[in-house]
Design an enzyme around this catalytic site. Sequence first.
Site, PDB file in Angstrom:
ATOM      1  N   ASP A  71      -1.902  -0.788   5.853  1.00  8.90           N
ATOM      2  CA  ASP A  71      -2.220  -0.166   7.147  1.00  8.90           C
ATOM      3  C   ASP A  71      -3.697   0.153   7.331  1.00  8.90           C
ATOM      4  O   ASP A  71      -4.057   0.793   8.312  1.00  8.90           O
ATOM      5  CB  ASP A  71      -1.442   1.149   7.295  1.00  8.90           C
ATOM      6  CG  ASP A  71      -2.047   2.245   6.452  1.00  8.90           C
ATOM      7  OD1 ASP A  71      -2.327   1.988   5.264  1.00  8.90           O
ATOM      8  OD2 ASP A  71      -2.303   3.338   6.985  1.00  8.90           O
TER       9      ASP A  71
ATOM     10  N   ASP B 196       0.858  -1.181   0.000  1.00 15.95           N
ATOM     11  CA  ASP B 196       0.000   0.000   0.000  1.00 15.95           C
ATOM     12  C   ASP B 196       0.907   1.248   0.000  1.00 15.95           C
ATOM     13  O   ASP B 196       2.120   1.142   0.224  1.00 15.95           O
ATOM     14  CB  ASP B 196      -0.867  -0.069   1.267  1.00 15.95           C
ATOM     15  CG  ASP B 196      -1.567   1.228   1.563  1.00 15.95           C
ATOM     16  OD1 ASP B 196      -2.247   1.742   0.671  1.00 15.95           O
ATOM     17  OD2 ASP B 196      -1.403   1.727   2.704  1.00 15.95           O
ATOM     18  N   PHE B 197       0.331   2.426  -0.275  1.00 17.90           N
ATOM     19  CA  PHE B 197       1.137   3.657  -0.266  1.00 17.90           C
ATOM     20  C   PHE B 197       0.922   4.485   1.015  1.00 17.90           C
ATOM     21  O   PHE B 197       1.786   4.520   1.893  1.00 17.90           O
ATOM     22  CB  PHE B 197       0.843   4.503  -1.512  1.00 17.90           C
ATOM     23  CG  PHE B 197       1.575   5.810  -1.522  1.00 17.90           C
ATOM     24  CD1 PHE B 197       2.959   5.840  -1.657  1.00 17.90           C
ATOM     25  CD2 PHE B 197       0.904   7.018  -1.351  1.00 17.90           C
ATOM     26  CE1 PHE B 197       3.664   7.037  -1.623  1.00 17.90           C
ATOM     27  CE2 PHE B 197       1.598   8.221  -1.325  1.00 17.90           C
ATOM     28  CZ  PHE B 197       2.973   8.234  -1.467  1.00 17.90           C
ATOM     29  N   ASP B 198      -0.247   5.127   1.149  1.00 19.69           N
ATOM     30  CA  ASP B 198      -0.468   6.050   2.286  1.00 19.69           C
ATOM     31  C   ASP B 198      -0.462   5.302   3.619  1.00 19.69           C
ATOM     32  O   ASP B 198      -1.199   4.335   3.800  1.00 19.69           O
ATOM     33  CB  ASP B 198      -1.823   6.759   2.118  1.00 19.69           C
ATOM     34  CG  ASP B 198      -1.810   7.741   0.972  1.00 19.69           C
ATOM     35  OD1 ASP B 198      -1.310   8.852   1.153  1.00 19.69           O
ATOM     36  OD2 ASP B 198      -2.299   7.376  -0.120  1.00 19.69           O
TER      37      ASP B 198
HETATM   38 MG   LIG Z   1      -2.882   3.056   3.521  1.00 19.41          MG
END
Ligand SMILES: [Mg+2]
Length: 255
Positions: A197, A22-24
Site C-alpha cells: 500500500d 506488506d504489513f501496515d
Molecule cells: Mg504499508
Amino acid sequence: MDLSDFLDRLGSHRRASLVALDFDGTLAEIVDDPGSARPVAGVTELLERLAGQLGEVAVVSGRPVGFLSDRFVDCPSVTLVGLYGLELCRAGQLEEHPDTARWRVAVQESVRDLSDRLPDGAAVEDKGASLTVHYRAAPTQADRVTAAAREVATGTGLELRHAKMSIELHPPVRVDKGTVLADLSERHGGPVCFIGDDLGDLRAFDALDELEALGRPTLRVAVSGAETPPALLERADEVVDGPNGAVGLLSRFED
Ligand SMILES: [Mg+2]
C-alpha cells in the site's frame, strides 16, 4: 497479468508459488499509535493455511522481525522479513544481513539525537538496526521533522526513506522490498504475487516486472486507502479496498 489469469496459473503451480505481503496498511489498518497496529480479523489463520498450501507466504515489512513475530505467533509457517530485508525469520530461524550489525551504533545515536530535537507530536520508533520518525500526530511539522532527519542522516551515513507520515533512517545496505522479493522468488519457480500500500512497495512491483520479463506469472496488488500513493495504484494489476479487501483477495488463493 490480470487476476483471473493469475488464479489459473496459481491453481496449477500452487507448491511453486510465492505470495508476499506488506504489513501496515495491507494486513493491518493504519493507526495513530504505530505500536498498536494488529493484523485485521482472520489474517493470521488465513496466512497460516495458505503457507501450508503454497510454496511460501512471506510478510515483508519495514518493522523489525520481533514486532512481526509478536503479531504472527499463530503463523509458524509464514516467513517474516523485517527492516526491508535486514532481518528474516523462516521456520523459527532468525537470519540477519551481514552488514546490519555494524550500523546498530549509528542507529542508536540517531535515536537519541532525534528524540532531543523533534517537535511535539513527532516520535522516534527505535527498531534496533533502523529507526522511523512518525509525524502522523503532528502533520504540520512535516518540514521540520524532515529537516532534522536529513541532518541526522547526513551526519551518520544512514539513508533517508519516505513513507506514509513517517521517515525511515536505514543503514545504506542495498536491501529493499524489491531485493527481498527477488531473493525469495529464487526459491520458487512459479507464480509470484506481492500486495502492498505504500511507496516502498513500488520496489517489489519493480521486481515483479523483472520476473514477468523472465516469463513468471506475476500479480501486483495495491491496497487502497486515504494515503495510498497514486503511483502504486497506477502500477497495480488489481486494487483492493483496505486490509479487509486484501483478506478477501487472499481467500481466493485458497484451495
Ligand atoms: Mg504499508
